[in-house]
Scaffold this motif. Structure first.
Motif: not given
Length: 300
Positions: A48-57
């Motif tokens: 369920q990891l939000n990939l856009m937020l994960y990589y953005g951070k």
């Protein structure tokens, strides 16, 4: 460990990434593989990891530098994770997310995803093949099934039915000509009459298109009040009042613990990638030429 990673990257890149079609440094390829390796582990643990937020951070703190794609005499795919502007930041995050979604950690797959996102036809075929205006970026990636625009599409249906639009929606009529009338501002376009003519023709074809956006006065509403159309990880494009342009900035949506919308972006003001502590509404109050936000949903 670094030597092993370098060897791994070189093996993956062999015969694919070279000076003829990709511009990058060892530091870029190493970072891409490292990010993908860790990102795939995190995604495996939490689907369920939000990939856009994960990589953005993961990219927070990378310096803001403009015009990083204008480094060659002819158009090539440029991969630069050492310096980012608002567009290359979003493209980098999206390409990493797509690569992870496919289960890959390969440098070559990342490059393939990046060029698919960046270019109208999915690969660099001259300067004019790049999606220069964000309107074109959205349209071409929507055609490829990489993004969707649920809010905009819903408003098109409402407007065509003759019903009144929700109070949190406004309409922008596109009239772009900035690139063709300011060609000297683009080093790879300056003096190239053929490419200027191509850009000008594409600009004319876009004239009169309608895009629906949320104005600054409504951006402070809750997620529910905005119809649930703005979600974590969505791409937000800031529409502008500036003549000849469609948008002036893009970033990634992040709903804060305060229940307000914030922007994860490569900030020219802060000179680096940051998750803004101020709300997006507060941010936009500082920029009176900003009309509001388009909402684009990555199909991940």
């Amino acid at each position: 460990m670094i030597k092993l990673l370098l060897f791994f990257v070189c093996m993956l890149a062999s015969g694919v990434t070279n000076a003829d079609n990709v511009t990058y440094t060892d530091a870029d390829s190493i970072k891409v593989v490292s990010l993908l390796t860790e990102g795939n582990k995190a995604y495996a643990k939490n689907p369920q990891l939000n990939l856009m937020l994960y990589y953005g951070k993961q990219l927070q703190g990378v310096p803001y530098v403009a015009h990083t794609l204008e480094v060659n005499k002819t158009e090539q795919l440029v991969v630069n994770l050492r310096q980012l502007d608002c567009t290359t930041f979003v493209e980098t995050v999206f390409a990493l997310s797509l690569t992870t979604k496919s289960g890959s950690v390969k440098w070559t797959d990342y490059c393939r995803n990046l060029q698919t996102i960046r270019y109208a036809g999915g690969k660099p075929e001259g300067y004019t093949s790049r999606n220069h205006y964000f309107l074109w970026w959205v349209e071409k990636n929507k055609e490829k099934g990489l993004v969707s625009t649920p809010m905009h599409d819903a408003m098109v249906k409402i407007a065509s039915s003759g019903k009144q639009l929700p109070s949190y929606i406004r309409k922008q009529t596109i009239d772009i000509d900035y690139m063709s009338t300011h060609s000297s501002a683009y080093s790879m376009l300056d003096g190239n009459k053929q490419d200027i003519a191509i850009i000008k023709d594409k600009e004319k074809k876009s004239k009169g298109e309608i895009v629906y956006y949320i104005p600054p006065t409504k951006i402070g509403l809750s997620k529910k009040q905005l119809g649930g159309y703005v979600n974590d990880g969505d791409i937000l494009a800031i529409a502008t009042k500036k003549k000849g342009l469609d948008t002036t900035h893009i970033g990634i949506a992040s709903w804060g613990k305060d229940g307000k919308l914030h922007l994860l972006n490569a900030s020219q003001v802060r000179k680096k990638v940051v998750l803004e502590t101020m709300t997006l509404q507060q941010y936009m109050k500082k920029h009176p030429t900003q009309l509001g936000i388009w909402v684009i949903h990555p199909e991940l």
